[in-house]
Design a protein around this motif. Structure first.
Motif, mmCIF file in Angstrom:
data_model
loop_
_atom_site.group_PDB
_atom_site.id
_atom_site.type_symbol
_atom_site.label_atom_id
_atom_site.label_comp_id
_atom_site.label_asym_id
_atom_site.label_seq_id
_atom_site.Cartn_x
_atom_site.Cartn_y
_atom_site.Cartn_z
ATOM 1 N N VAL A 1 22.757 -23.242 -78.290
ATOM 2 C CA VAL A 1 22.367 -22.460 -79.579
ATOM 3 C C VAL A 1 22.957 -23.734 -80.506
ATOM 4 O O VAL A 1 23.964 -24.146 -80.850
ATOM 5 C CB VAL A 1 23.473 -20.832 -79.976
ATOM 6 C CG1 VAL A 1 21.910 -21.128 -80.833
ATOM 7 C CG2 VAL A 1 22.596 -20.374 -78.201
ATOM 8 N N PHE A 2 21.940 -23.782 -81.501
ATOM 9 C CA PHE A 2 22.678 -25.241 -81.993
ATOM 10 C C PHE A 2 21.775 -24.284 -83.543
ATOM 11 O O PHE A 2 20.795 -24.413 -83.679
ATOM 12 C CB PHE A 2 22.262 -26.510 -82.450
ATOM 13 C CG PHE A 2 22.696 -27.424 -80.681
ATOM 14 C CD1 PHE A 2 23.372 -28.096 -81.410
ATOM 15 C CD2 PHE A 2 22.347 -27.246 -79.626
ATOM 16 C CE1 PHE A 2 23.869 -29.286 -80.491
ATOM 17 C CE2 PHE A 2 22.324 -27.970 -78.858
ATOM 18 C CZ PHE A 2 23.600 -29.012 -79.231
ATOM 19 N N THR A 3 22.795 -23.919 -84.198
ATOM 20 C CA THR A 3 22.753 -23.447 -86.052
ATOM 21 C C THR A 3 22.809 -24.341 -86.874
ATOM 22 O O THR A 3 24.506 -25.143 -87.254
ATOM 23 C CB THR A 3 22.937 -22.539 -85.733
ATOM 24 O OG1 THR A 3 24.192 -22.103 -86.166
ATOM 25 C CG2 THR A 3 22.426 -21.934 -84.952
ATOM 26 N N GLY A 4 22.777 -24.186 -88.537
ATOM 27 C CA GLY A 4 22.739 -25.417 -88.872
ATOM 28 C C GLY A 4 22.230 -25.110 -90.726
ATOM 29 O O GLY A 4 21.310 -24.682 -90.576
ATOM 30 N N LYS A 5 23.261 -25.890 -91.403
ATOM 31 C CA LYS A 5 22.301 -25.599 -92.702
ATOM 32 C C LYS A 5 20.875 -26.750 -92.503
ATOM 33 O O LYS A 5 21.682 -27.851 -92.216
ATOM 34 C CB LYS A 5 23.404 -26.316 -93.866
ATOM 35 C CG LYS A 5 23.264 -25.455 -94.730
ATOM 36 C CD LYS A 5 24.202 -25.624 -96.163
ATOM 37 C CE LYS A 5 25.679 -27.106 -95.766
ATOM 38 N NZ LYS A 5 26.082 -27.306 -96.723
ATOM 39 N N ALA A 6 20.268 -26.349 -93.450
ATOM 40 C CA ALA A 6 18.666 -27.222 -93.317
ATOM 41 C C ALA A 6 18.909 -28.443 -93.741
ATOM 42 O O ALA A 6 18.435 -29.918 -92.725
ATOM 43 C CB ALA A 6 17.403 -26.451 -93.851
ATOM 44 N N ASN A 7 19.559 -28.801 -94.788
ATOM 45 C CA ASN A 7 19.992 -29.935 -95.626
ATOM 46 C C ASN A 7 21.561 -31.125 -94.513
ATOM 47 O O ASN A 7 22.037 -32.108 -95.987
ATOM 48 C CB ASN A 7 19.789 -29.874 -96.774
ATOM 49 C CG ASN A 7 21.132 -29.291 -97.212
ATOM 50 O OD1 ASN A 7 22.080 -28.557 -96.683
ATOM 51 N ND2 ASN A 7 21.311 -28.821 -98.552
ATOM 52 N N CYS A 8 21.822 -30.368 -93.358
ATOM 53 C CA CYS A 8 22.849 -31.117 -92.939
ATOM 54 C C CYS A 8 22.705 -32.488 -92.280
ATOM 55 O O CYS A 8 22.166 -32.008 -91.417
ATOM 56 C CB CYS A 8 23.681 -29.521 -93.131
ATOM 57 S SG CYS A 8 25.276 -30.545 -91.713
ATOM 58 N N PRO A 9 23.014 -33.430 -92.815
ATOM 59 C CA PRO A 9 23.616 -34.182 -91.552
ATOM 60 C C PRO A 9 24.641 -33.984 -90.608
ATOM 61 O O PRO A 9 23.597 -34.945 -89.704
ATOM 62 C CB PRO A 9 23.963 -35.910 -92.866
ATOM 63 C CG PRO A 9 24.760 -35.173 -93.840
ATOM 64 C CD PRO A 9 24.369 -33.609 -94.308
ATOM 65 N N TYR A 10 25.584 -33.449 -90.800
ATOM 66 C CA TYR A 10 26.169 -33.612 -89.634
ATOM 67 C C TYR A 10 25.439 -32.745 -88.635
ATOM 68 O O TYR A 10 25.023 -33.160 -87.132
ATOM 69 C CB TYR A 10 27.226 -32.961 -89.400
ATOM 70 C CG TYR A 10 27.468 -33.542 -90.415
ATOM 71 C CD1 TYR A 10 28.424 -34.831 -90.143
ATOM 72 C CD2 TYR A 10 28.468 -33.255 -92.164
ATOM 73 C CE1 TYR A 10 29.046 -35.459 -90.728
ATOM 74 C CE2 TYR A 10 29.419 -34.110 -92.559
ATOM 75 C CZ TYR A 10 30.125 -35.382 -92.250
ATOM 76 O OH TYR A 10 30.263 -35.735 -93.294
ATOM 77 N N TYR A 11 24.163 -31.784 -89.151
ATOM 78 C CA TYR A 11 23.625 -30.419 -88.096
ATOM 79 C C TYR A 11 22.443 -31.869 -87.626
ATOM 80 O O TYR A 11 21.947 -31.511 -86.106
ATOM 81 C CB TYR A 11 23.113 -29.673 -89.080
ATOM 82 C CG TYR A 11 21.660 -28.689 -87.851
ATOM 83 C CD1 TYR A 11 22.496 -28.390 -86.472
ATOM 84 C CD2 TYR A 11 20.404 -28.572 -88.532
ATOM 85 C CE1 TYR A 11 21.206 -27.230 -86.176
ATOM 86 C CE2 TYR A 11 19.533 -28.149 -87.954
ATOM 87 C CZ TYR A 11 19.703 -27.398 -87.049
ATOM 88 O OH TYR A 11 18.624 -26.689 -86.034
ATOM 89 N N ALA A 12 21.882 -32.704 -88.388
ATOM 90 C CA ALA A 12 20.882 -33.446 -88.088
ATOM 91 C C ALA A 12 20.837 -34.301 -87.448
ATOM 92 O O ALA A 12 20.619 -34.666 -85.445
ATOM 93 C CB ALA A 12 20.753 -34.273 -89.096
ATOM 94 N N LYS A 13 22.474 -35.068 -86.876
ATOM 95 C CA LYS A 13 22.970 -35.414 -85.944
ATOM 96 C C LYS A 13 23.194 -34.600 -84.211
ATOM 97 O O LYS A 13 22.670 -34.981 -83.635
ATOM 98 C CB LYS A 13 24.216 -36.365 -85.995
ATOM 99 C CG LYS A 13 24.906 -37.438 -85.271
ATOM 100 C CD LYS A 13 26.796 -37.984 -85.856
ATOM 101 C CE LYS A 13 26.435 -39.363 -84.708
ATOM 102 N NZ LYS A 13 27.583 -40.074 -85.248
ATOM 103 N N ALA A 14 23.483 -33.403 -84.384
ATOM 104 C CA ALA A 14 23.839 -32.666 -83.497
ATOM 105 C C ALA A 14 22.546 -32.413 -82.731
ATOM 106 O O ALA A 14 22.446 -31.943 -81.776
ATOM 107 C CB ALA A 14 24.303 -31.951 -83.796
#
Length: 475
Positions: A4-17
């Motif tokens: 399960v991947f969760t993150g802030k919609a505008n987070c570049p680290y979430y984008a990479k993951a």
């Protein structure tokens, strides 16, 4: 299991993951991903709640965990982006080479997509919000007959859900409860809920439509006209401020019943100055349809073929039923024509004596027929007019409705007077193009005088009750 991947919609680290997770899912048969994007404003609270629930320590976006059963078992925290990169390299020998500029672009796209999805979900939710309908004096027979008509989908359409709120005095609580139970047992697909209310403070909350059925019965032996008018005035004095306070700003108010329907509409506007006058109407359809039925009996034809009978004036008081525009469809006579071919009624009824004596005197019997009906006729009238208000009246047809006058047909301004209208696009407009005969004009003046007197009596009652605030209320 599932990652399960969760993150802030505008987070570049979430984008990479997220990108690395997509790659692993596409190339590894056993690697399953579930993504949850959160709006930046809601992220901190969401992260705090999920960590508290699972007993985790984690501070920033993204947060990644494994669920050992398909999104349901106890989660095993993997950590943030660096932890996931190590995990991917250690278990699968895969690394992510992604430039920070790319990460930022994808993060921006993620945020836009998230906002659009949220907006779509809001729109869908707003579409399925039920229409809130409040009915006053709901223990009476009109309401009992009206509920099935509103709930079967024909009035508002087969895709519009409704919630019905029944309002009446505390002494009728049991009656209301039994109506609620019976309605629930009918299991109407479009009826989201039905509830009873006897606390006046909670009246009209979030109302889209209010149907006022309160009747003050004029019994000459028991009470005078002035007392009846005072009683109507007092009821509206309670309702109007509550409508202003609790209902939606575009609320539509319908005055119906057997007595004082014009006056109720007038007083609701008087005591509720912020209620839009064009959204308050009084129903004349019962008189219209009873007159059509009477004419159909005289002509030995189907009442559905009689159109454009106009009810002028004080609907439940002194009204005038005008046949000068009435038409007949499908009438069987010497002149043949297609079903859509109308014939002026007055050309067919040659018996002018019947029109001038019997029909006019029959109006008093018509009035007693309408006033002594069990509730089916006024309930049908309310449902018909609501359907027209939401979906338009039949093209070219006249509907009589009591509305606040603005000088149409030379009727004095500022009274609620029944006149011909058409409904379209969720509004109504007065059919001012109709030509009015001189004799009719004289009748209208007389009827207007009666309504002005009724209004003056009501305003006099207001002044007596509010000697200091009367100007504010009556201006």
């Amino acid at each position: 299991g599932v990652a399960v991947f969760t993150g802030k919609a505008n987070c570049p680290y979430y984008a990479k993951a997220e990108l690395l997770a997509d790659y692993l899912q596409a190339n590894l048969p056993d690697f399953k991903v579930h993504k949850i994007t959160q709006h930046p404003d809601k992220w901190e609270q969401w992260l705090h709640d999920i960590c508290e629930m699972n007993g985790w320590e984690h501070r920033r976006s993204p947060i990644i965990w494994r669920e050992l059963l398909d999104r349901g078992g106890k989660g095993l925290l993997l950590g943030g982006l660096n932890d996931f990169l190590e995990y991917a390299q250690h278990y699968y020998g895969i690394t992510s080479i992604m430039l920070s500029e790319e990460m930022l672009d994808i993060a921006e796209e993620n945020l836009q997509a998230h906002i659009e999805i949220e907006k779509e979900e809001e729109e869908i939710k707003s579409l399925i919000k039920p229409l809130q309908i409040w009915i006053t004096s709901a223990s009476g027979p009109i309401c009992y007959q009206l509920i099935p008509l509103l709930a079967n989908g024909e009035v508002f359409g087969m895709t519009t859900e409704i919630s019905i709120h029944l309002l009446d005095a505390g002494q009728f609580k049991e009656v209301l409860c039994s109506i609620v139970m019976e309605t629930e047992d009918m299991a109407f697909p479009l009826l989201r809920s039905i509830s009873e209310h006897t606390e006046i403070d909670e009246a009209f909350i979030q109302a889209d439509i209010i149907i006022v059925l309160d009747d003050v019965l004029l019994n000459h032996e028991a009470q005078s006209l002035e007392n009846c008018i005072r009683e109507v005035s007092e009821i509206c004095q309670v309702y109007a401020p509550l409508i202003e306070k609790n209902a939606k700003s575009e609320v539509r108010v319908i005055s119906s019943g057997k007595t004082f329907v014009n006056l109720k509409a007038m007083m609701i506007m008087t005591y509720g100055p912020s209620i839009k006058p064009e959204n308050v109407i009084a129903i004349a359809t019962s008189w219209e349809s009873a007159a059509k039925a009477m004419l159909a009996r005289k002509l030995n034809m189907n009442a559905a073929g009689v159109k454009d009978v106009i009810v002028w004036g004080n609907i439940t008081g002194c009204n005038y039923i005008d046949l000068s525009h009435a038409k007949l469809y499908g009438y069987d006579c010497a002149i043949w024509g297609p079903a859509s071919f109308p014939r002026p009624l007055l050309n067919i009824i040659y018996d002018s004596k019947w029109i001038h004596s019997e029909f006019q005197s029959a109006q008093s019997s018509l009035s007693s027929r309408v006033c002594h009906c069990v509730g089916m006729l006024p309930a049908h009238a309310v449902a018909t007019v609501l359907s027209y208000w939401y979906h338009g009246s039949p093209p070219g047809e006249i509907v009589s409705v009591g509305i606040l006058t603005k000088g149409q047909f030379c009727i004095p301004e500022g009274i609620v007077f029944s006149m011909p209208v058409r409904f379209q696009n969720g509004n109504w407009e007065v059919m001012t193009e109709l030509e009015i005969e001189e004799t009719t004009q004289e009748v209208l003046e007389r009827l207007a005088h009666e309504l002005i007197q009724e209004k003056l009596i009501a305003l006099k009652e207001i002044k007596e009750m509010h000697p200091y605030g009367a100007d504010k209320i009556t201006s």
